[in-house]
Design an enzyme around this catalytic site. Structure first.
Site, mmCIF file in Angstrom:
data_model
loop_
_atom_site.group_PDB
_atom_site.id
_atom_site.type_symbol
_atom_site.label_atom_id
_atom_site.label_comp_id
_atom_site.label_asym_id
_atom_site.label_seq_id
_atom_site.Cartn_x
_atom_site.Cartn_y
_atom_site.Cartn_z
ATOM 1 N N TYR A 187 -32.845 43.659 -35.439
ATOM 2 C CA TYR A 187 -32.165 43.713 -34.144
ATOM 3 C C TYR A 187 -30.666 43.619 -34.360
ATOM 4 O O TYR A 187 -30.198 42.939 -35.274
ATOM 5 C CB TYR A 187 -32.641 42.568 -33.249
ATOM 6 C CG TYR A 187 -34.084 42.672 -32.854
ATOM 7 C CD1 TYR A 187 -34.527 43.721 -32.041
ATOM 8 C CD2 TYR A 187 -35.022 41.742 -33.282
ATOM 9 C CE1 TYR A 187 -35.858 43.825 -31.679
ATOM 10 C CE2 TYR A 187 -36.361 41.842 -32.920
ATOM 11 C CZ TYR A 187 -36.775 42.896 -32.115
ATOM 12 O OH TYR A 187 -38.091 43.012 -31.754
ATOM 13 N N GLU A 188 -29.901 44.257 -33.490
ATOM 14 C CA GLU A 188 -28.455 44.301 -33.685
ATOM 15 C C GLU A 188 -27.794 42.930 -33.602
ATOM 16 O O GLU A 188 -26.707 42.729 -34.135
ATOM 17 C CB GLU A 188 -27.797 45.275 -32.694
ATOM 18 C CG GLU A 188 -27.870 44.866 -31.255
ATOM 19 C CD GLU A 188 -27.339 45.975 -30.337
ATOM 20 O OE1 GLU A 188 -28.163 46.719 -29.806
ATOM 21 O OE2 GLU A 188 -26.126 46.082 -30.161
ATOM 22 N N SER A 189 -28.452 41.996 -32.952
ATOM 23 C CA SER A 189 -27.919 40.629 -32.857
ATOM 24 C C SER A 189 -27.856 39.954 -34.230
ATOM 25 O O SER A 189 -27.189 38.938 -34.384
ATOM 26 C CB SER A 189 -28.826 39.808 -31.953
ATOM 27 O OG SER A 189 -30.157 39.838 -32.471
#
Lengths: 269, 322, 269, 322
Positions: A59-61
């Site tokens: 995930y980009e987080s």
């Protein structure tokens, strides 16, 4: 139990089920998948529990290869990091993306055009209705090897357009250069070319892109016709290459989706 | 450089001037310094220039309250609790806020370049997108790239034919906000910062900024944090002010501590469909309370306790979600 | 105890003691100091225990504000990370340096010239004797606000030269541009100018740099004359600005160096 | 991508081909994959191209053994245990090794750029240094910047007048080694890597490299490492081969596990003042033993145990140092 691998019949599944299953089937075993909030999370989790046991989700987080036991509701949800390999941040996730490590990405959009350009910024151009903005959509769509768009289509003809009103995320062809001539992505990205849109999955069918970067109907969902798919597009969709019906969810997939992955009915309402 | 001062939230926020450029720690509806957002609004800050890796409930609230003159970021919304930032959208549509749209990597690299002390960073993302269309260089079109504004550079970006592989690449200019406000789980008495869970882009945002306010659930002895320096994010000499404020990220979530308050955010989002709706909401939840303590009392312990994370999981195992 | 702040007399301290004390005195309270292996570690630790209690030390290996209770023997020594604020890596340390956060840096060198250019790569140019190479010397010397060189000088005239045989780390003036004309650092670095060499501390004296970037003798260590300092230089050292004798170590400083900071006698043999 | 394979050191090193470009985890005399260095020498690898953030005992040893054709880095030595890399120095002076000197930031940014997938990174360090003097572009002078060598780019670096602040800045080209070999404390069965203590530039070196060998003191259950994902450095899909090898960094040090073996390194350094000296040393310690297990037996438990770190400190509290 012997029934598990059998495909369900119309009426035994909801449109959302088929959408999730068709999306999950895009993942090959061992791939690194970049996913966003919502249906993409269901799809990668389903893929991991079926044909792609060793696929990895990031995930980009900054959550890398999490093994959530409860469905996350955003990419920064604490659930994403449960039993993750690494929980770091955006520089890591986007660095992996930019260096070509992402095999497959799931994205959504408010509008898509025949070249796979996506709009999540303004409906009707910059003087129109303001949406959320790009988020990671544009980075991921432009730098993943294959990206898969998941979108509603039934009675959403205005979302499938000849030319999106704002290119948030560039597809196979887009205006480029001082004269803004429509140019193929390969030409623009040169040595940085990693791939592009591979499929659009809707509640009516599965679409892919031809050698020229133009969208065509690949399979039509049971209960719909190719003609109906075309009618639910604002552009002249190529339906000449349709190869049959999209396989329906298996009973095992339905069981996984509803009782294992999203028993709280957060997405699978 | 003096060691950071431990102050009240009110004192910390008083240091921020109208017209300052601000950024924040956190990601969408997670780990946002919401108590500081309320206080910025209460202190009626004006003409703020936000430059953020991404927005969320916090920046939409500032937009609604009329604090924001310029918004530069890639996204604003409330995740599943509200489809988009309705205050920000309305002000953009009404041309009441100047905005500059970026890709997520662009926004991230602006702060990363600022943090590293270089004037730009190169990226391949995302050639062909309309954020890079010169027609959408809004600050340029407003005549603000003439050097008159210390926060606005000469070029939105540069396309560079780099000589190593002869390919086009984008150069994204650094940003150095005046302030970064970050909410974390723990800070030491001398300012050492520990973040539990994902760090998002906090390190880049903090290091790019000239001044930093750290708001922590708890101030703890330095010695405790320094036993495991690999788990800490930041030394104290980056920090100007420290504020101790439990629940200070509510209604956004804090890893290992509490969940986002979904119904609260959803109610906020529903109120923001009109300016009147937002004003009424702000009257109740911001201006109607004296400070964050009174806000917490108004929320009540029962509501807050339901959000508390299970320490084995990092999130609540009892919250009703579906 | 009342004796602690008094300065010791010749014979009561070794040359190394004075070197360490003179170096330590360069630190102001609250500064962020970038140090290397050896004498610099003693100097910053001594400064922290005397006039600069809140000064912070960082090492290029990524150890930030450690509070070692045992003297480290390299910048990657586990001792550097003891009670550190952060233990991360080089990207962090060099990022802080490049963004102008470093007030003072301690460095060494095999050769230095009158403009503060330093050589740690080759004695006698690239066809000469190979040394260790730059390490962080060049980055730190070029990007810290002030850098302090610590070097032996007695009978080491060949280390203090008109022009170093290889510029590992650029000082106040160095050859620049296609014609390699000697140019002032401010001109070359432009908006990236952060500072430059502030002092050279040897076993004979303390040297500083004038407005033109040229080295001059600031104070001479007790027992030496300004003339002797000049004689131990291969270039024509400016001794006209000498303002007196370098203060000798106090008894407290000697106590700290020998019994607290380096009781194992690793550096203070 | 297949999950990493757990193999013997010999098998892992057999994958490396003559002429490959290599880099290593660690820093000077800390956390170096020394067992792998011995095995590379035992397997008589030739024409290796080393590109390293910095060198140390390991690269000097490879140089002495004749494995290295090209060395690109910023430093080589043995810290307090030996003033410089004497094998490397001799081979450079004798023009037996092609070398390219860099500043530390340059070497770091080469791998950081490679890790991020961009062709260069910008830096202000260190304009005016002789590493940037065109006269010292040794690979260029050797005619190797003509595209004939896949590891050597067109330009050593580029000076760029960047348009944002109109100042000169250096663009340092990416490096993408064929292999990175890294020694760590722990790796999970599926390849999740945890480093305790300083990470140095391991993340950049590993992510820039096409293939990775992780050598760990211990292979542990994945689940154990995944309980605290913020403490891990790398997911398993970057890893090709895993080798379990306690003491595998000896004679360099490993945070929390063991100190550098100073006398051993110092003895090595003293032997390297001549080629004959090194050859004799290698005969005894590399070719004279069958494998790393025999090397450890030769060292003996008494010697090794003296190096063991005190867990409360991260280093030995009994080692005689002064």
């Amino acid at each position: 139990m012997e029934n598990k691998k059998k495909h369900s019949k119309i009426g035994e599944y909801k449109p959302m089920d088929l959408l999730a299953c068709a999306a999950a089937r895009e993942v090959k075993d061992g791939e690194v998948v970049f996913a966003g909030t919502g249906l993409p999370m269901l799809a990668i989790m389903l893929a991991q529990k079926t044909q792609a046991h060793t696929a990895v989700c990031i995930y980009e987080s900054g959550s890398i290869d999490g093994r959530p036991i409860d469905l996350p509701t955003s990419v920064a949800d604490a659930r994403c990091s449960y039993q993750a390999a690494v929980a770091d941040g955006l520089m890591d996730a986007f660095g992996q993306l930019q260096s070509g490590r992402i095999d497959l990405a799931y994205l959504g959009g408010a509008e898509v055009d025949k070249y796979g350009n996506v709009n999540t910024t303004f409906m009707g151009g910059t003087n129109g209705k303001r949406l959320t903005g790009s988020g990671g959509n544009t980075d991921i769509h432009s730098l993943a090897k294959r990206s898969v768009l998941i979108m509603p289509q039934i009675n959403q003809k205005r979302r499938f357009v000849e030319k999106v009103s704002y290119i948030t995320s560039p597809g196979w062809k887009f205006p480029h250069g001082p004269n803004r001539e429509w140019t193929h992505k390969k030409e623009v990205y040169g040595s940085a070319f990693r791939g592009g849109p591979a499929a659009v999955i809707t509640d009516m069918g599965v679409y892919r892109f031809d050698e020229n970067g133009e969208m065509y109907l690949d399979t039509v969902h049971p209960g719909f016709t190719a003609e109906e798919c075309r009618e639910n597009c604002s552009f002249d969709l190529n339906i000449s290459r349709v190869k049959g019906e999209t396989p329906t969810p298996t009973y095992e997939e339905l069981e996984l989706l509803h009782n294992v992955i999203d028993p709280e009915k957060i997405i699978m309402k | 450089m003096a060691r950071p001062q431990i102050v009240s939230l009110k004192e910390a926020i008083q240091q921020i001037k109208d017209g300052d450029m601000l950024t924040f720690g956190g990601f969408t509806v997670w780990r946002r310094p919401m108590a500081a957002i309320y206080e910025l609004i209460r202190q009626k800050k004006r003409n703020l220039h936000l430059v953020e890796v991404n927005g969320g409930t916090h920046d939409d609230m500032l937009a609604g309250a009329g604090c924001v003159a310029v918004w530069e970021s890639c996204w604003s919304g409330h995740e599943l609790y509200g489809k988009y930032g309705a205050n920000l959208a309305r002000k953009i549509e009404n041309k009441e806020i100047l905005y500059e749209d970026w890709a997520h990597i662009h926004a991230l690299y602006r702060l990363a370049a600022g943090a590293k002390g270089v004037p730009f960073l190169p990226t391949y993302s995302a050639m062909g997108c309309d954020m890079l269309n010169p027609a959408n260089d809004n600050l340029g079109k407003a005549g603000l790239r003439d050097g008159s504004n210390r926060h606005i550079g000469k070029y939105k970006y540069i396309t560079y034919k780099e000589p190593f592989t002869n390919s086009d690449i984008l150069l994204i200019p650094a940003a150095n906000p005046d302030w970064c406000i970050t909410h974390v789980q723990m800070v030491g008495e001398e300012g050492t910062v520990r973040v539990d869970g994902l760090r998002f882009s906090d390190e880049e945002a903090i290091k790019a900024s000239k001044h930093n306010i750290i708001i922590a659930e708890q101030i703890v002895p330095e010695e405790y944090l320094r036993r495991e320096p690999t788990r800490n994010m930041l030394p104290g000499y980056f920090v100007d002010y420290i504020v101790e404020l439990p629940w200070g990220a509510h209604p956004t979530g804090l890893y290992g501590a509490y969940e986002p308050d979904g119904p609260f955010i959803n109610n906020f989002f529903n109120s923001t469909r009109t300016q009147e709706g937002f004003d009424q909401w702000a009257e109740e939840w911001i201006f109607g309370v004296e400070d964050f303590e009174e806000y917490l009392s108004k929320l009540g312990i029962t509501r807050l306790e339901k959000l508390r994370a299970n320490p084995a999981l990092g999130y609540s195992s009892t919250l009703k979600r579906g």
